[in-house]
Design an enzyme around this catalytic site. Sequence first.
Site, PDB file in Angstrom:
ATOM      1  N   CYS A   2       0.875  -1.518   0.394  1.00 59.29           N
ATOM      2  CA  CYS A   2      -0.161   0.125  -0.005  1.00 59.29           C
ATOM      3  C   CYS A   2       0.935   1.281  -0.368  1.00 59.29           C
ATOM      4  O   CYS A   2       1.958   0.863   0.186  1.00 59.29           O
ATOM      5  CB  CYS A   2      -0.763  -0.306   1.030  1.00 59.29           C
ATOM      6  SG  CYS A   2      -1.955  -1.591   1.359  1.00 59.29           S
ATOM      7  N   ARG A  27       1.409   1.661  -5.995  1.00 62.44           N
ATOM      8  CA  ARG A  27       1.374   0.238  -4.958  1.00 62.44           C
ATOM      9  C   ARG A  27       0.565  -0.409  -4.888  1.00 62.44           C
ATOM     10  O   ARG A  27       0.375  -0.940  -4.607  1.00 62.44           O
ATOM     11  CB  ARG A  27       2.165   0.797  -3.534  1.00 62.44           C
ATOM     12  CG  ARG A  27       3.934   1.680  -3.822  1.00 62.44           C
ATOM     13  CD  ARG A  27       3.906   2.343  -2.758  1.00 62.44           C
ATOM     14  NE  ARG A  27       3.739   1.550  -1.743  1.00 62.44           N
ATOM     15  CZ  ARG A  27       4.920   1.114  -0.941  1.00 62.44           C
ATOM     16  NH1 ARG A  27       6.170   1.176  -1.930  1.00 62.44           N
ATOM     17  NH2 ARG A  27       5.340   0.085  -0.416  1.00 62.44           N
ATOM     18  N   TRP A  75      -3.638  -2.073  -1.127  1.00 59.25           N
ATOM     19  CA  TRP A  75      -3.991  -3.063  -2.057  1.00 59.25           C
ATOM     20  C   TRP A  75      -4.171  -4.030  -1.371  1.00 59.25           C
ATOM     21  O   TRP A  75      -3.447  -4.763   0.067  1.00 59.25           O
ATOM     22  CB  TRP A  75      -2.057  -3.983  -3.136  1.00 59.25           C
ATOM     23  CG  TRP A  75      -1.964  -4.209  -3.762  1.00 59.25           C
ATOM     24  CD1 TRP A  75      -1.559  -5.853  -3.342  1.00 59.25           C
ATOM     25  CD2 TRP A  75      -1.489  -4.671  -4.730  1.00 59.25           C
ATOM     26  NE1 TRP A  75      -1.544  -6.121  -4.423  1.00 59.25           N
ATOM     27  CE2 TRP A  75      -1.717  -5.739  -5.437  1.00 59.25           C
ATOM     28  CE3 TRP A  75      -1.808  -3.374  -5.682  1.00 59.25           C
ATOM     29  CZ2 TRP A  75      -1.238  -6.697  -6.614  1.00 59.25           C
ATOM     30  CZ3 TRP A  75      -1.880  -3.447  -7.108  1.00 59.25           C
ATOM     31  CH2 TRP A  75      -1.815  -4.925  -7.744  1.00 59.25           C
ATOM     32  N   ASN A  99       0.878   0.510   6.257  1.00 63.63           N
ATOM     33  CA  ASN A  99       1.485  -0.043   5.252  1.00 63.63           C
ATOM     34  C   ASN A  99       1.637  -1.524   5.725  1.00 63.63           C
ATOM     35  O   ASN A  99       2.871  -1.296   6.384  1.00 63.63           O
ATOM     36  CB  ASN A  99       2.069   0.264   4.287  1.00 63.63           C
ATOM     37  CG  ASN A  99       3.129  -0.164   3.025  1.00 63.63           C
ATOM     38  OD1 ASN A  99       2.423  -1.101   2.942  1.00 63.63           O
ATOM     39  ND2 ASN A  99       4.103   0.338   2.601  1.00 63.63           N
ATOM     40  N   GLY A 100       1.613  -2.537   5.630  1.00 64.49           N
ATOM     41  CA  GLY A 100       2.543  -3.893   5.951  1.00 64.49           C
ATOM     42  C   GLY A 100       2.087  -4.596   6.553  1.00 64.49           C
ATOM     43  O   GLY A 100       0.494  -4.928   5.927  1.00 64.49           O
ATOM     44  N   GLU A 478      12.820 -18.993 -19.264  1.00 54.90           N
ATOM     45  CA  GLU A 478      13.491 -17.631 -19.128  1.00 54.90           C
ATOM     46  C   GLU A 478      14.385 -17.248 -18.902  1.00 54.90           C
ATOM     47  O   GLU A 478      14.145 -15.024 -19.310  1.00 54.90           O
ATOM     48  CB  GLU A 478      12.045 -17.383 -17.446  1.00 54.90           C
ATOM     49  CG  GLU A 478      11.498 -16.366 -17.036  1.00 54.90           C
ATOM     50  CD  GLU A 478      10.720 -15.461 -17.653  1.00 54.90           C
ATOM     51  OE1 GLU A 478      10.056 -16.101 -18.476  1.00 54.90           O
ATOM     52  OE2 GLU A 478      11.135 -13.677 -17.621  1.00 54.90           O
ATOM     53  N   LYS A 482      14.279 -13.595 -20.825  1.00 49.74           N
ATOM     54  CA  LYS A 482      14.788 -12.178 -20.604  1.00 49.74           C
ATOM     55  C   LYS A 482      16.180 -11.535 -21.751  1.00 49.74           C
ATOM     56  O   LYS A 482      16.064 -10.513 -21.792  1.00 49.74           O
ATOM     57  CB  LYS A 482      15.148 -12.448 -18.661  1.00 49.74           C
ATOM     58  CG  LYS A 482      14.579 -12.049 -18.083  1.00 49.74           C
ATOM     59  CD  LYS A 482      13.349 -11.253 -17.551  1.00 49.74           C
ATOM     60  CE  LYS A 482      12.441 -11.273 -18.589  1.00 49.74           C
ATOM     61  NZ  LYS A 482      11.142 -11.669 -18.710  1.00 49.74           N
ATOM     62  N   GLU A 485      15.091 -10.407 -24.651  1.00 56.47           N
ATOM     63  CA  GLU A 485      14.283  -8.638 -25.240  1.00 56.47           C
ATOM     64  C   GLU A 485      14.951  -7.736 -24.426  1.00 56.47           C
ATOM     65  O   GLU A 485      14.920  -6.596 -25.200  1.00 56.47           O
ATOM     66  CB  GLU A 485      13.351  -9.170 -23.346  1.00 56.47           C
ATOM     67  CG  GLU A 485      12.022  -9.875 -23.928  1.00 56.47           C
ATOM     68  CD  GLU A 485      10.882 -10.151 -22.868  1.00 56.47           C
ATOM     69  OE1 GLU A 485      11.429 -10.373 -21.728  1.00 56.47           O
ATOM     70  OE2 GLU A 485       9.413  -9.970 -22.901  1.00 56.47           O
ATOM     71  N   HIS A 501      20.684 -34.312 -28.992  1.00 55.22           N
ATOM     72  CA  HIS A 501      20.602 -34.381 -30.016  1.00 55.22           C
ATOM     73  C   HIS A 501      20.104 -33.604 -31.390  1.00 55.22           C
ATOM     74  O   HIS A 501      18.900 -33.487 -32.066  1.00 55.22           O
ATOM     75  CB  HIS A 501      17.946 -35.354 -29.612  1.00 55.22           C
ATOM     76  CG  HIS A 501      18.893 -35.875 -28.235  1.00 55.22           C
ATOM     77  ND1 HIS A 501      19.048 -37.297 -28.371  1.00 55.22           N
ATOM     78  CD2 HIS A 501      18.786 -35.299 -27.366  1.00 55.22           C
ATOM     79  CE1 HIS A 501      18.906 -37.749 -28.115  1.00 55.22           C
ATOM     80  NE2 HIS A 501      18.486 -37.135 -26.896  1.00 55.22           N
ATOM     81  N   LYS A 597       4.376  -3.659 -23.183  1.00 58.18           N
ATOM     82  CA  LYS A 597       3.960  -4.570 -22.028  1.00 58.18           C
ATOM     83  C   LYS A 597       2.778  -5.042 -21.581  1.00 58.18           C
ATOM     84  O   LYS A 597       2.790  -6.357 -20.651  1.00 58.18           O
ATOM     85  CB  LYS A 597       3.577  -3.073 -20.782  1.00 58.18           C
ATOM     86  CG  LYS A 597       3.607  -3.449 -19.712  1.00 58.18           C
ATOM     87  CD  LYS A 597       5.047  -4.231 -18.713  1.00 58.18           C
ATOM     88  CE  LYS A 597       4.770  -5.044 -17.577  1.00 58.18           C
ATOM     89  NZ  LYS A 597       6.515  -6.601 -17.504  1.00 58.18           N
TER      90      LYS A 597
END
Length: 602
Positions: A2, A27, A75, A99-100, A478, A482, A485, A501, A597
């Site tokens: 948050c 956030r 959040w 927040n937390g 992945e 990365k 990209e 192979h 995005k």
Amino acid sequence: MCGIVGYYGNNEKKEILIDGLRELEYRGYDSAGIALINDNLLNHFKAIGKLDNLAYRMRDFNSSGFGVAIGHTRWATHGKPTELNAHPHLGDYSFVVHNGIIENYKELKETLKSDGVEFLSQTDTETIVHLFENINNQIDNPFEAFTQTINRLEGAYATLIISEAMADTIFFAKYGSPMLIGFNDGEIFFASSDTPIIGKANEVYYLEDGEYGYIVDGEIKLFDKNGAKEFKRERLTPDKILAQKDGYRFFMEKEIYEQSSIMSDTIMGRVNDNGVDFDEIDDSILDGIDEIKICACGTSYHSALTGAYLLERSAKIRTSVEIASEFRYKDPLLSNKTLFITISQSGETADTLEALKMAKKAGLKSLSICNVDNSSIVRESDITILTRAGIEKGVASTKAFATQVMVLWLFSLYLAKKRDKISPEQLSNEIKAILHSPTSLKVDDNLHSKIHRLSKRYLHGHGFFFIGRDIFYPLALEGALKLKEISYLHAEGYPAGEMKHGPIALADSELFTIALMPQTLWYDKIKSNVEELSARDSTILAISPLDFELADDFIKTKEYDHPMLEFFEMMVVTQILALEISIRLGNDVDMPRNLAKSVTVE
Ligand code: AGP
């Protein structure tokens, strides 16, 4: 994840708080709220959804003259994104934003309830304001009550309280969640990061864990466990973009570093002594299900592949994974005994969304794993597990991937228990590893500098092969994605055992092999595969906790005893490797060429 802001001064408080919250909206945007005391009058406003809803609700409100105000953008973690659960939370005469996570909130809540305190929300935060008032009602000393409140909290917090009991102050405390104090000629600001106060304050103090205090006659009184303490203000940068990146060079770098703390949010409230629990899942969705199909694109497809290993291994349920753009056009044979899972960071990827619609049309039950609440995929799915990664700005996904994998790991254990496929000892070992995963994601400064140094040797050549086995195979895919990209260099991910192979024909000193060599899964097998490549003169960068003498470059990882912990640490290494190579090549790390995005076209 948050965001909080606070203001003490004579200027229009609504504008300052709404502007500040706008900077923190990334956030979380499940709800927002503001409380203020102006002319000794306590007032508050809340609205669910985006901040614009709160701004609209406050459109006719103005505050002039001296006052104090606190605001929050949420959040959701404890409790659904409703207005009752939105901050600020009210006691009888005070408001709190936080927040937390207050880990001992259940115990505190029980004690307060037995004293007759009534709770309105499902949040952990509400306990703070009631605890504060409960103590203050007994001792009639707001500052001492605040100190005692803070001493009773366990967990993480950045919190602000305003109270009619001392109407000209803001009480503040920080432990484990970020907060700073800004200063400008009699005005005092509080915020979760410096962007909300840039242009408003010219000096700043970044609070340390364990510090707390309040304002007396326009001055900050700061304390920690040893009592009152001096502090030094710093000049605040006037550069907003620099500040949004929290001092990191790129958003992607910031997001890599955030993974450790964000993972705690992903796990929060979902693991307990008995295993894994998801508030979001109604068990009836699993009735009659004997198979899982996961559909996704790009990075999310790689987390899906990882999840398939975990689901089959722990929950013993047949799991297949499909690239959404392929699935849509292959006339798939679908059965309504299959649970259809879609994974998407944005929740807007056209191919994944269309695949989901097809599956629903065929009568399948659907679950989505997504980072954006209320996105199209979330709205289309029967149920959703949110990854809680916070907004990801770098086009190359990092923290979204990490949190998707975590949700899949949690879900595999959840299913394993439901299906009676896991012993209590195994489950408790898994939970131990899950709780340890934020540590495995911490970026070690020495490791980062080492990767920075060796990255200069990997700027040319005719390609990279990232190789791994088992769950380290999707991680290899992945890692290669990365690098591709953001460096524009050719990279492939391969199952290590498959190199002989065909692809091994490419091996020579200009072919770079990035070998993921965990000690907990098939080490001897992958070691032989890497030896085969080394014998053909491929340049080897080995990532492993175990020394490997054929490596041309070696990154030593920690000796974890669980594959997922090795997975997360190696994931961070591959992300930083891609980042450092891209920076050396002078590329735009956050907005690489040709990419977007959110891919809302097929
Ligand atoms: C990852 O770095 C990419 N930006 C891309 O592969 C992405 O994962 C893919 O487009 C899927 O997006 P989604 O997770 O938002 O559905």
